[in-house]
Design an enzyme around this catalytic site. Structure first.
Site, short mmCIF file in Angstrom:
data_model
loop_
_atom_site.label_atom_id
_atom_site.label_comp_id
_atom_site.label_asym_id
_atom_site.label_seq_id
_atom_site.Cartn_x
_atom_site.Cartn_y
_atom_site.Cartn_z
N LYS A 119 0.86 -1.19 0.00
CA LYS A 119 0.00 0.00 0.00
C LYS A 119 0.89 1.24 0.00
O LYS A 119 1.89 1.27 0.74
CB LYS A 119 -0.94 0.01 1.21
CG LYS A 119 -1.81 1.27 1.29
CD LYS A 119 -2.97 1.11 2.24
CE LYS A 119 -2.64 1.30 3.69
NZ LYS A 119 -2.13 2.65 4.04
N GLU A 121 0.78 5.72 -0.27
CA GLU A 121 -0.05 6.93 -0.20
C GLU A 121 0.24 7.83 -1.40
O GLU A 121 1.40 8.04 -1.75
CB GLU A 121 0.24 7.70 1.09
CG GLU A 121 -0.16 6.94 2.34
CD GLU A 121 0.14 7.69 3.63
OE1 GLU A 121 0.43 8.91 3.58
OE2 GLU A 121 0.09 7.05 4.69
N GLU A 188 -9.30 7.69 2.97
CA GLU A 188 -9.25 8.06 4.39
C GLU A 188 -9.83 9.45 4.60
O GLU A 188 -9.42 10.42 3.94
CB GLU A 188 -7.79 8.00 4.91
CG GLU A 188 -7.68 8.42 6.38
CD GLU A 188 -6.41 7.96 7.08
OE1 GLU A 188 -5.61 7.22 6.48
OE2 GLU A 188 -6.23 8.37 8.24
O1 KIV Z 1 -1.11 2.64 8.66
C1 KIV Z 1 -2.29 2.36 8.79
O2 KIV Z 1 -2.69 1.77 9.77
C2 KIV Z 1 -3.21 2.76 7.71
C3 KIV Z 1 -4.70 2.77 7.87
C4 KIV Z 1 -5.42 2.81 6.57
C5 KIV Z 1 -5.37 1.94 8.84
O3 KIV Z 1 -2.75 3.14 6.66
#
Ligand code: KIV
Length: 272
Positions: A119, A121, A188
């Site tokens: 994941k 950002e 988010e």
């Molecule tokens: O780091 C994290 O916990 C997240 C959230 C989306 C829960 O990125």
């Protein structure tokens, strides 16, 4: 040659199928083997080794100090007891500033950490990185709306996409990320109406945190749902240990409420 896969393991195609069939995706963070086993047993679909570990495990004020070594270590701990859930791992701050660096970070998170999806950002800024990762066979979840790694630029954790131009841009970014090969999208702190529009315009699932039940799934930080977060408790979270005697039951209640669509309720959502 016959290819053996664990029939019940959640994969990117499972996630797409769940979206198509309207089954909500239940996701939580975990950072160690014991909690990974509890979450997996309770039917969590995606376990995220989040860089939130910088705050809830390491005691920092932000996620910024977390390193790739930290992520690999915690991912390996979680992977050891995660059997059914998909294991998603955060790319930490400054670990994907170029496509080359992103590929090396993803390699470590998957080969050394045992992750199945990474994941990162970012919206438009990360489209080319998502494309490169995807071309190399790395499942990617993009994360837009509030991006905690930008906290030192943002100056505070605020709802994103309330202004018309911001909302339009967020929708464009979501579509561009999907076209570049993203397999899922975390939203988010986004108003319900915008989360619903983004979700309706994508084939890939959206997973919300403070982004309303309009999303295809929900994700929260484990410590928040167990009521052990010190100080300010975010509006979008809920203490599932209240009314449950055991941690296992609290996690199961979370899964049930997400699948039924009763969590998040109105009081956990943001308006435009
Ligand atoms: O780091 C994290 O916990 C997240 C959230 C989306 C829960 O990125």
């Amino acid at each position: 040659m016959s290819i053996q896969t664990k029939a019940s393991r959640v994969t990117v195609s499972t996630l797409r199928k769940m979206k198509a069939e309207g089954e909500k995706i239940a996701s939580l963070t975990a950072y160690d083997a014991s909690f990974a086993a509890v979450l997996d047993e309770a039917g969590i679909d995606i376990i995220l080794v989040g860089d939130s570990l910088g705050m809830v495990v390491q005691g920092h004020d932000t996620t910024v100090p977390v390193s790739v070594d930290d992520m690999v270590y915690h991912s390996r701990c979680v992977a050891s007891r995660c059997q059914r859930a998909m294991l998603m791992v955060d790319m930490p701050f400054m670990s994907y500033t170029s496509s080359q660096q992103a590929l090396e970070t993803a390699r470590r998170l998957m080969q050394e950490g045992g992750g199945q999806m990474v994941k990162l950002e970012g919206g438009e800024r990360e489209v080319e990185t998502v494309r490169k990762l995807s071309e190399q066979g790395v499942p990617v979840c993009a994360h837009i709306g509030l991006q905690p790694q930008l906290i030192n630029k943002l100056g505070g954790y605020r709802v994103q996409g309330r202004e018309h131009h911001q909302a339009t841009k967020m929708l464009e970014d979501a579509v561009a990320l999907q076209e570049a090969g993203a397999d899922a999208l975390v939203l988010e702190c986004v108003p319900e109406i915008l989360a619903a529009e983004i979700t309706a315009n994508l084939d890939i699932p959206t997973i919300g945190i403070g982004a309303s039940p309009a999303c295809d799934g929900q994700i929260l930080v484990l410590h928040d749902i167990l009521g052990i977060t010190p100080g300010h408790v975010p509006k979008f979270t809920k203490n599932f240990l209240q009314g449950n005697k055991r941690i296992q039951d609290a996690i199961s209640s979370y899964v049930v409420e997400v699948k039924r669509g009763t969590f998040p309720a109105t009081e956990h959502c943001f308006e435009s």
